[in-house]
Design an enzyme around this catalytic site. Structure first.
Site, PDB file in Angstrom:
ATOM      1  N   HIS A 100       0.997  -0.929  -0.005  1.00 58.40           N
ATOM      2  CA  HIS A 100      -0.252  -0.029  -0.439  1.00 58.40           C
ATOM      3  C   HIS A 100       0.909   1.378  -0.293  1.00 58.40           C
ATOM      4  O   HIS A 100       1.746   1.283   0.707  1.00 58.40           O
ATOM      5  CB  HIS A 100      -0.839  -0.346   0.991  1.00 58.40           C
TER       6      HIS A 100
ATOM      7  N   ASP B 136       6.594   0.949   6.633  1.00 56.57           N
ATOM      8  CA  ASP B 136       4.837   1.092   6.433  1.00 56.57           C
ATOM      9  C   ASP B 136       4.305   1.543   4.756  1.00 56.57           C
ATOM     10  O   ASP B 136       3.499   2.946   5.978  1.00 56.57           O
ATOM     11  CB  ASP B 136       4.605   0.757   7.637  1.00 56.57           C
TER      12      ASP B 136
ATOM     13  N   GLU C 283      -4.543   2.134   2.449  1.00 56.68           N
ATOM     14  CA  GLU C 283      -4.705   1.116   3.292  1.00 56.68           C
ATOM     15  C   GLU C 283      -4.700   1.124   5.385  1.00 56.68           C
ATOM     16  O   GLU C 283      -6.041   1.126   5.401  1.00 56.68           O
ATOM     17  CB  GLU C 283      -3.415   0.238   3.589  1.00 56.68           C
ATOM     18  N   GLU C 284      -4.260   3.087   5.092  1.00 49.75           N
ATOM     19  CA  GLU C 284      -3.843   2.593   6.659  1.00 49.75           C
ATOM     20  C   GLU C 284      -5.568   2.879   6.848  1.00 49.75           C
ATOM     21  O   GLU C 284      -6.195   2.874   8.701  1.00 49.75           O
ATOM     22  CB  GLU C 284      -3.740   3.752   7.213  1.00 49.75           C
TER      23      GLU C 284
ATOM     24  N   ASP D 244       3.915  -6.172   3.346  1.00 40.28           N
ATOM     25  CA  ASP D 244       3.330  -5.474   4.238  1.00 40.28           C
ATOM     26  C   ASP D 244       4.074  -5.427   5.715  1.00 40.28           C
ATOM     27  O   ASP D 244       3.288  -5.402   6.808  1.00 40.28           O
ATOM     28  CB  ASP D 244       2.153  -4.638   4.264  1.00 40.28           C
TER      29      ASP D 244
ATOM     30  N   HIS E  64       4.052   2.675  12.708  1.00 35.73           N
ATOM     31  CA  HIS E  64       3.291   4.175  12.712  1.00 35.73           C
ATOM     32  C   HIS E  64       3.905   5.272  13.711  1.00 35.73           C
ATOM     33  O   HIS E  64       3.056   5.776  14.084  1.00 35.73           O
ATOM     34  CB  HIS E  64       1.392   3.719  13.971  1.00 35.73           C
TER      35      HIS E  64
HETATM   36 ZN   LIG Z   1       1.045  -0.931   6.248  1.00 37.58          ZN
END
Ligand SMILES: [Zn+2]
Length: 463
Positions: A283, A295, A329-330, A357, A427
């Protein structure tokens, strides 16, 4: 922060060699099965090309350095998408195009969390994605700390008007993430005015981790933020001593109208069965606090690199190989849903879908979900990857973006598996390219390229 310590397979192998007398274990000697043997040459070329340069790492560094984060709805993401299209064309990929997706547009705005008493001090925090904001003056309330949903329910009479902190230490992502996702609604329905969650990740250096929350429809929506493991533990200790803690949370977070975004698609068309497709990707969107290099910039670049390597080496498999960089995606999953909807008629011709991912650290192999016959084939193919220690096939494969298509089409699902400290930087503002070793992303790209090439080229279709 320097590169994270990763136990490298070759370092481990060296240890074994240096040990004398040799350890009393059977070292499995895996020979390459006969049907796979003709792919040794392509394996050597793909792996050699991947490991002979730092092209994948340089592309990932350029992506993060140039565009920054890629939150859905941001101009950064859309600029990065336009760049990816042009770069794929420059690589010589075929049928390069975007497929439109409407995405939610959440913006963080300014935010802060402060202990007002017993002694004033600002705390590091990150608002949770998709959270509502506070009134401009913020919310001020007394803190209630709980360690579980059971403790929250037991304390239900004390929740009203309070800021609730879920102080749940990280065990694994699946187990701990539910407090981030569901905690705000669980406390909100009992009358809490805001929620804090202990960061969902191993203890770092006082690092909060953002990530999406999920409000229950029809229930009160209250603002929610993550605090670091250290601050959660401190607040817990103060409260455990019988001291009342007052906090002030300010968040400008809000949703704007849905925005235009897109999935990016590029291909190498199959030489004999172009209608049959092997899809790989990651993603392209990220959270807004780092540069989304792990990510999931790394997953995007490593899967894309697999096609670039095939193209450069003039390896055109029997079936089509397609890379997809999914959007959103997030905080919405709209890219994966849109892919399914836009390719419904074609899904029965999707032979396999693979998502990366989980970071592009030292690759160990792939997760696989599919038939037993398919698993046996994939295990055979993986023997080609023993040289780069990426030959393990795990019990399950999949990903958030390929999930909707897999559910509908029932095709084989795979995911890259790696050894690395993914959840430490996940994140967070620390998700930047310097945490990724150029050799690791090169080996990840090589492993993906070999597995994908053989699945796309093998005489018999994988089921
Ligand atoms: Zn991810």
């Amino acid at each position: 922060m320097p590169h994270m310590p990763i136990i490298r397979p070759f370092a481990f192998a060296l240890l074994v060699v240096l040990q004398y007398p040799p350890p009393a274990v059977d070292v499995p000697h895996r020979t390459v099965p006969q049907w796979v043997a003709p792919y040794r040459d392509a394996t050597g070329r793909l792996t050699g090309e991947a490991l002979s340069s730092d092209a994948a790492w340089q592309r990932l560094a350029y992506l993060g350095d140039t565009f920054g984060h890629r939150l859905s709805g941001s101009p950064n993401l859309e600029a990065a998408i336009r760049w990816a299209v042009e770069e794929m064309k420059r690589d010589g990929l075929e049928n390069v195009h975007t497929e439109p997706v409407k995405v939610p547009h959440w913006v963080r705005g300014r935010e802060s969390l402060e202990i007002l008493g017993p002694i004033p001090q600002p705390l590091v925090m990150l608002g949770l994605g998709n959270s509502v904001g506070t009134p401009p003056a913020g919310v001020e309330a007394e803190l209630l700390v709980v360690r579980s949903f059971e403790q929250l329910d037991a304390a239900r009479d004390q929740v009203k008007g309070r800021i609730v902190l879920f102080n749940v230490p990280f065990t694994n992502y699946g187990e701990t993430v539910r407090f981030r996702a569901m905690g705000p609604s669980r406390a909100g329905v009992l009358g809490a005015v805001a929620v804090l969650v202990r960061a969902v990740g191993p203890a770092g250096l006082r690092t909060p981790h953002t990530g999406a929350l999920s409000y229950v429809d029809g229930q009160p929506q209250i603002p929610a933020a993550a605090v670091s493991a250290e601050d959660a533990a401190r607040l817990q200790r103060i409260v455990d001593r019988g001291t009342t803690v007052r906090l002030q949370l300010k968040m400008e977070a809000k949703f704007l109208p849905d925005a235009d975004s897109a999935n990016v698609v590029g291909e190498i068309r199959g030489r004999e069965l172009p209608q049959e497709v092997v899809v790989i990707g990651g993603h392209f969107d990220s959270w807004d606090v780092g540069t989304g290099s792990t990510d999931d910039g790394g997953g995007c670049i490593a899967t894309w690199e697999a096609l670039r390597l095939m193209k450069k080496l003039n390896l055109r498999p029997r079936r089509t190989v397609r890379v997809v960089l999914w959007t959103n995606e997030e905080n919405g999953g709209r890219g994966g849903q849109a892919y399914r909807d836009q390719h419904l008629a074609e899904l029965s011709n999707h032979v396999m879908m693979m998502e990366s991912d989980g970071g592009v650290f030292a690759p160990t192999g792939f997760g696989f979900t599919g038939t037993e016959a398919g698993r046996a084939k994939v295990r055979d193919i993986a023997t080609l990857l023993a040289g780069i220690h990426a030959d393990n096939i795990g019990p399950s494969g999949g990903g958030a973006d390929i999930g909707p298509s897999i559910q509908h089409g029932g095709m084989a699902a795979m995911s890259l598996e790696v050894e690395g400290n993914y959840f430490l930087i996940h994140h967070t503002p620390a998700d930047t390219v310097d945490k990724i070793d150029p050799l690791d992303i090169a080996r990840s790209s090589a492993a993906i390229a070999v597995m994908t090439y053989v699945v796309a080229d093998m005489p018999e279709r994988i089921r």
